[in-house]
Design a protein around this motif. Sequence first.
Motif, PDB file in Angstrom:
ATOM      1  N   GLY A  48       0.800  -1.381   0.036  1.00  0.00           N
ATOM      2  CA  GLY A  48      -0.005   0.103  -0.004  1.00  0.00           C
ATOM      3  C   GLY A  48       0.885   1.132  -0.131  1.00  0.00           C
ATOM      4  N   ARG A  49       1.859   1.380   0.766  1.00  0.00           N
ATOM      5  CA  ARG A  49       2.777   2.795   1.086  1.00  0.00           C
ATOM      6  C   ARG A  49       3.549   2.635  -0.521  1.00  0.00           C
ATOM      7  NH1 ARG A  49       4.799  -1.363   4.052  1.00  0.00           N
ATOM      8  NH2 ARG A  49       7.049  -2.050   3.752  1.00  0.00           N
ATOM      9  N   ASP A  50       3.934   1.850  -1.303  1.00  0.00           N
ATOM     10  CA  ASP A  50       4.381   1.956  -2.371  1.00  0.00           C
ATOM     11  C   ASP A  50       3.394   2.475  -3.515  1.00  0.00           C
ATOM     12  OD1 ASP A  50       6.844   1.267  -1.186  1.00  0.00           O
ATOM     13  OD2 ASP A  50       6.576  -0.805  -1.957  1.00  0.00           O
ATOM     14  N   VAL A  51       2.060   1.858  -3.330  1.00  0.00           N
ATOM     15  CA  VAL A  51       1.317   2.436  -4.422  1.00  0.00           C
ATOM     16  C   VAL A  51       0.819   4.046  -4.168  1.00  0.00           C
ATOM     17  CG1 VAL A  51      -1.216   2.347  -4.867  1.00  0.00           C
ATOM     18  CG2 VAL A  51       0.318   0.126  -4.551  1.00  0.00           C
ATOM     19  N   LEU A  52       0.682   4.297  -2.796  1.00  0.00           N
ATOM     20  CA  LEU A  52       0.455   5.582  -2.508  1.00  0.00           C
ATOM     21  C   LEU A  52       1.810   6.681  -2.869  1.00  0.00           C
ATOM     22  CD1 LEU A  52      -0.925   5.351   1.151  1.00  0.00           C
ATOM     23  CD2 LEU A  52      -2.250   5.896  -0.836  1.00  0.00           C
ATOM     24  N   ARG A  53       2.910   6.079  -2.979  1.00  0.00           N
ATOM     25  CA  ARG A  53       3.989   6.880  -3.268  1.00  0.00           C
ATOM     26  C   ARG A  53       4.018   7.161  -4.647  1.00  0.00           C
ATOM     27  NH1 ARG A  53       9.560   7.755  -3.750  1.00  0.00           N
ATOM     28  NH2 ARG A  53      10.563   8.852  -2.204  1.00  0.00           N
ATOM     29  N   GLN A  57       1.525   7.199  -6.900  1.00  0.00           N
ATOM     30  CA  GLN A  57       0.290   7.927  -7.151  1.00  0.00           C
ATOM     31  C   GLN A  57       0.779   9.581  -6.779  1.00  0.00           C
ATOM     32  OE1 GLN A  57      -3.073   6.663  -4.898  1.00  0.00           O
ATOM     33  NE2 GLN A  57      -3.377   4.870  -6.146  1.00  0.00           N
ATOM     34  N   GLN A  58       1.573   9.539  -5.746  1.00  0.00           N
ATOM     35  CA  GLN A  58       1.917  11.286  -5.459  1.00  0.00           C
ATOM     36  C   GLN A  58       2.950  11.646  -6.588  1.00  0.00           C
ATOM     37  OE1 GLN A  58       1.174  12.779  -2.760  1.00  0.00           O
ATOM     38  NE2 GLN A  58       2.140  14.774  -3.542  1.00  0.00           N
ATOM     39  N   VAL A  59       3.682  10.896  -7.297  1.00  0.00           N
ATOM     40  CA  VAL A  59       4.597  11.092  -8.250  1.00  0.00           C
ATOM     41  C   VAL A  59       3.675  11.188  -9.558  1.00  0.00           C
ATOM     42  CG1 VAL A  59       6.520  10.366  -9.983  1.00  0.00           C
ATOM     43  CG2 VAL A  59       6.619   9.981  -7.606  1.00  0.00           C
ATOM     44  N   GLU A  60       2.868  10.485  -9.796  1.00  0.00           N
ATOM     45  CA  GLU A  60       2.112  10.782 -11.203  1.00  0.00           C
ATOM     46  C   GLU A  60       1.230  11.878 -10.964  1.00  0.00           C
ATOM     47  OE1 GLU A  60       2.223   8.985 -14.011  1.00  0.00           O
ATOM     48  OE2 GLU A  60       3.987   7.769 -13.070  1.00  0.00           O
ATOM     49  N   ILE A  61       0.604  12.192 -10.005  1.00  0.00           N
ATOM     50  CA  ILE A  61      -0.121  13.426  -9.794  1.00  0.00           C
ATOM     51  C   ILE A  61       0.557  14.575  -9.969  1.00  0.00           C
ATOM     52  CG2 ILE A  61      -1.785  14.492  -7.981  1.00  0.00           C
ATOM     53  CD1 ILE A  61      -2.680  11.763  -7.284  1.00  0.00           C
ATOM     54  N   VAL A 111      -3.520   0.143 -19.459  1.00  0.00           N
ATOM     55  CA  VAL A 111      -2.329   0.779 -19.493  1.00  0.00           C
ATOM     56  C   VAL A 111      -2.533   2.296 -19.226  1.00  0.00           C
ATOM     57  CG1 VAL A 111      -0.539   1.376 -21.316  1.00  0.00           C
ATOM     58  CG2 VAL A 111      -1.608  -0.916 -21.387  1.00  0.00           C
ATOM     59  N   GLU A 112      -3.530   2.900 -19.335  1.00  0.00           N
ATOM     60  CA  GLU A 112      -3.667   4.359 -18.988  1.00  0.00           C
ATOM     61  C   GLU A 112      -3.886   4.510 -17.360  1.00  0.00           C
ATOM     62  OE1 GLU A 112      -2.574   6.351 -21.340  1.00  0.00           O
ATOM     63  OE2 GLU A 112      -2.501   4.830 -22.655  1.00  0.00           O
ATOM     64  N   ASP A 113      -3.918   3.617 -16.744  1.00  0.00           N
ATOM     65  CA  ASP A 113      -4.336   3.811 -15.141  1.00  0.00           C
ATOM     66  C   ASP A 113      -3.128   4.615 -14.454  1.00  0.00           C
ATOM     67  OD1 ASP A 113      -5.026   3.205 -12.686  1.00  0.00           O
ATOM     68  OD2 ASP A 113      -5.556   1.356 -12.701  1.00  0.00           O
ATOM     69  N   LEU A 114      -3.573   5.879 -14.106  1.00  0.00           N
ATOM     70  CA  LEU A 114      -2.481   6.527 -13.370  1.00  0.00           C
ATOM     71  C   LEU A 114      -2.406   6.074 -11.825  1.00  0.00           C
ATOM     72  CD1 LEU A 114      -3.334  10.104 -14.613  1.00  0.00           C
ATOM     73  CD2 LEU A 114      -1.473   8.431 -15.363  1.00  0.00           C
ATOM     74  N   GLN A 115      -3.277   5.313 -11.457  1.00  0.00           N
ATOM     75  CA  GLN A 115      -3.264   5.006  -9.975  1.00  0.00           C
ATOM     76  C   GLN A 115      -2.645   3.762  -9.691  1.00  0.00           C
ATOM     77  OE1 GLN A 115      -7.099   5.545  -7.817  1.00  0.00           O
ATOM     78  NE2 GLN A 115      -7.706   6.748  -9.588  1.00  0.00           N
ATOM     79  N   VAL A 116      -2.884   2.707 -10.726  1.00  0.00           N
ATOM     80  CA  VAL A 116      -2.191   1.227 -10.464  1.00  0.00           C
ATOM     81  C   VAL A 116      -1.478   1.068 -11.864  1.00  0.00           C
ATOM     82  CG1 VAL A 116      -2.934  -1.125  -9.987  1.00  0.00           C
ATOM     83  CG2 VAL A 116      -4.298   0.610  -9.241  1.00  0.00           C
ATOM     84  N   ALA A 117      -0.013   0.853 -11.708  1.00  0.00           N
ATOM     85  CA  ALA A 117       0.854   0.764 -12.819  1.00  0.00           C
ATOM     86  C   ALA A 117       0.516  -0.707 -13.284  1.00  0.00           C
ATOM     87  CB  ALA A 117       2.273   1.008 -12.453  1.00  0.00           C
ATOM     88  N   ALA A 118       0.183  -0.850 -14.541  1.00  0.00           N
ATOM     89  CA  ALA A 118      -0.317  -2.223 -15.082  1.00  0.00           C
ATOM     90  C   ALA A 118       0.732  -3.169 -14.981  1.00  0.00           C
ATOM     91  CB  ALA A 118      -0.720  -1.837 -16.595  1.00  0.00           C
ATOM     92  N   THR A 119       1.865  -2.835 -15.646  1.00  0.00           N
ATOM     93  CA  THR A 119       2.978  -3.827 -15.813  1.00  0.00           C
ATOM     94  C   THR A 119       3.370  -4.127 -14.411  1.00  0.00           C
ATOM     95  OG1 THR A 119       3.710  -2.730 -17.878  1.00  0.00           O
ATOM     96  CG2 THR A 119       5.389  -4.120 -16.856  1.00  0.00           C
ATOM     97  N   LYS A 120       3.895  -3.365 -13.648  1.00  0.00           N
ATOM     98  CA  LYS A 120       4.565  -3.701 -12.351  1.00  0.00           C
ATOM     99  C   LYS A 120       3.535  -4.565 -11.475  1.00  0.00           C
ATOM    100  CE  LYS A 120       7.630  -1.207 -10.442  1.00  0.00           C
ATOM    101  NZ  LYS A 120       8.387   0.014  -9.766  1.00  0.00           N
TER     102      LYS A 120
END
Length: 445
Positions: free
Chosen positions: A244-249, A251-255, A346-355
């Motif tokens: 969870g903490r990696d997902v939130l981090r 998201q901060q970068v993408e936003i 692929v265009e999901d900014l919240q959840v990186a598809a590949t990783k």
Amino acid sequence: MDLILTVVPLTGGTYYAALDVPKQRVSRMPVEMALTNSDVLLKIEQAGSRFTGKLSKDRKSMTGIWEQPGLKQEVKFVQGAAPVVSAPTFKPAQPYKTEQVIITNEKTDLCLGATITTPNGNGPFPAVVLVSDSGPQDRDAALQEDYRMFAILADYLARHGMVVLRYDDRGVGKSGGKYAAATTADLMTDAEAAMNYLRSRPRIDKKNVGMIGHGEGANIALLAAAEPKGPDFVVSLAGYGMPGRDVLRRQQVEIMRMIGGNATQVDAALKLHDKMINIIRQTPNSNQARGKLAAMIRMSNVDIDPTMARARAAQLVSPWYRYYLDFDPKVKLPAVKCPVLALNGVEDLQVAATKNLATLSKGLKAGGNRHVKTVKIAGVNHIFQPDESQWPLVNGEQQPNFSPKALALMQTWLEENAKPGPILKTPRSNPKPDVKKVSKPTAQN
């Protein structure tokens, strides 16, 4: 550019709010909202933005100033109520029946309001529970007035021979409890109660009941699948594989990049984010953590109202947030033995598809599960909308739809792994649910 604000009144006079910006493929971005008489204050921390305005006397619009890095502009929000139109004199019968029910979560003694969609016929039919993403949502997952994700899925799946159950989240609509007080593990018990309820119903194949989860709901479905007597199959839509903490981090970068932040601004935002996370994890006393976080928020943004700073700090130490920071989906994945389909855009900014897909696949297969399929879908965002150019025209206007490609992939996989009943000859690429009007979710004690 259209800004779509969804506001859900909660118990205690507070609000849950989220921002959607379709053209930038932003969905469900958290918004802090404060309403004092007619004064409205919105704080979108992830986007470095805020809105200060006034609610109109009829409470159907609000006008004020929107501020974000490099921009200060007047913005008006208008309640999105489409004009009522006369129903056609002829309406074809739906090939399924809908029923409103109340489900009891015996582990918590909570009641959940739900809708069951059952194909016409004797069955027995395979069945599925729809589990929503983070944030309190109604049973239709009505992210926008004209895009009700779960209502679309229920319609499509019922037309293809499956029973579908969708339910209001805690504290929303006909469901009791308080959403803010629940962790991901607590919400899993709600999904399990819905699944067990389906297995008790007539005309249902008791050994063929699964879950389809979106976002956090996908992880809830996978957690349930790791338990004894879990779902017989799982479809993960935009599920997380990272902690969870990696997902939130991320998201901060993408936003920050989305709003035009330069490298220095992104780095500063990440440093602040990391400091706040460390405080939360190292300070088990929530009162102490709230005080430290509120002070840090005010130091980083001198213009923020003290009340808003305290409200944001309270959100950061909520049971859900604390649990989510240390939640690692990989831990339970090897225990999942049922078939799993994982779809990510692929265009999901919240959840990186590949990783995230790679992590989910590795974790599931580590336990010997050979029935795992992962697919990245090009041109699809977090809420599974395709590019706007592919939206269908309805009465001369383009309307958002669930990706037809995702629906087709899901249906093919379900035919192989869930064995639906005979497919009815009425499939549509963008089914429109038989719902005339979307009612706003309301909180209940």
